[in-house]
Design an enzyme around this catalytic site. Structure first.
Site, mmCIF file in Angstrom:
data_model
loop_
_atom_site.group_PDB
_atom_site.id
_atom_site.type_symbol
_atom_site.label_atom_id
_atom_site.label_comp_id
_atom_site.label_asym_id
_atom_site.label_seq_id
_atom_site.Cartn_x
_atom_site.Cartn_y
_atom_site.Cartn_z
ATOM 1 N N CYS A 1 0.837 -1.204 0.000
ATOM 2 C CA CYS A 1 0.000 0.000 0.000
ATOM 3 C C CYS A 1 0.876 1.261 0.000
ATOM 4 C CB CYS A 1 -0.999 -0.032 1.157
ATOM 5 S SG CYS A 1 -2.345 1.158 0.917
ATOM 6 N N HIS B 1 -3.739 -4.911 0.596
ATOM 7 C CA HIS B 1 -3.170 -5.348 1.879
ATOM 8 C C HIS B 1 -3.174 -6.867 2.001
ATOM 9 C CE1 HIS B 1 -2.433 -1.577 4.075
ATOM 10 N NE2 HIS B 1 -3.384 -1.093 3.293
ATOM 11 N N GLU C 1 -1.476 -8.724 3.821
ATOM 12 C CA GLU C 1 -1.264 -9.219 5.192
ATOM 13 C C GLU C 1 -2.577 -9.535 5.900
ATOM 14 O OE1 GLU C 1 -1.054 -6.151 4.233
ATOM 15 O OE2 GLU C 1 -1.703 -4.767 5.817
#
Ligand code: MN
Length: 238
Positions: A111, A215, A217
């Site tokens: 990001c 994102h 993660e």
């Protein structure tokens, strides 16, 4: 064999009493641990001498998400929605990014991290996508939708990213109001959202340098996102 030491950049915040703190969501740490790396946090308050010393111990570096890069770093347009600008963090990350690009040290940008990669190498950003990219999709879903898949990313099948993800059509979350505009000369675009916004960049001649606008993660239940973190940690261990 020792696990690769992966530095992760952090944000500067405040605790409930107003005292400054170094902050990072656990999702980044967990993703690196899951991929076989040892995470270490890089505070964005150190002198350049010290953060470069810390950097020299790292096997790889993850540039995490966060607030907006100051528009002065890329001659960006003013916009009232530009927020959470942090000069210390900008300075730390732009310097670390250029150093890691020059050194060939493995880089993963997430990001804001992908945006830092572009700006550090001479690219620019949309400072608010909706007012600056005609026909833009909604990319700024609220924080409670971190695990919600809201748009596709088409991966160019001739890129290294296609090899990494093992798929050319990804389903991703989206929590950004800024985006990559003019792409830095040394970067290669490897994936787009359906509205044309760049969502993946890579440096072709680098050992490992990938930036993604979403994102991953928060999506580590997806095999393609696991492969992203694993390939980064594995490249760092070589
Ligand atoms: Mn997006």
């Amino acid at each position: 064999m020792a696990k690769p030491l992966i530095g992760i950049t952090t944000r500067n915040g405040k605790d409930s009493d107003g005292h400054p703190l170094t902050a990072l969501q656990h999702s980044y740490i967990n993703a690196i641990v899951q991929a076989g790396g040892l995470p270490i946090l890089i505070p964005a308050i150190l002198s350049e001498e010290d953060f470069l010393d810390l950097y020299s111990h790292l096997s790889g570096i993850l540039f995490s998400g966060g607030g907006d890069v100051a528009k002065e770093h890329f001659s960006g347009s003013s916009h009232p929605r530009i927020g959470e600008v942090d000069e210390k963090r900008d300075f730390t990350e732009l310097s670390l990014m250029r150093t890691a690009v020059d050194d060939g040290k493995p880089i993963l940008g997430i990001c804001r991290g992908a945006q830092v990669m572009n700006v550090a190498l001479g690219g620019t950003l949309y400072t608010h996508i909706y007012d600056q990219l005609k026909g833009a999709l909604d990319h700024a879903y609220p924080g409670d939708l971190r695990r919600t898949l809201v748009h596709h990313v088409n991966v160019d099948e001739t890129t290294r990213s296609a090899e990494i993800f093992g798929e050319t059509l990804l389903n991703v979350n989206s929590l950004h109001h800024q985006g990559l505009k003019d792409i830095a000369p040394s970067l290669r675009v490897a994936g787009h959202a359906p509205d044309g916004l760049v969502e993946i960049v890579e440096i072709p001649d680098h050992r490992y340098a990938v930036g993604v606008q979403w994102h991953p993660e928060w999506l580590t239940d997806q095999p393609s996102m696991q492969r992203l973190f694993k390939s980064f940690v594995d490249a760092s261990g070589k």
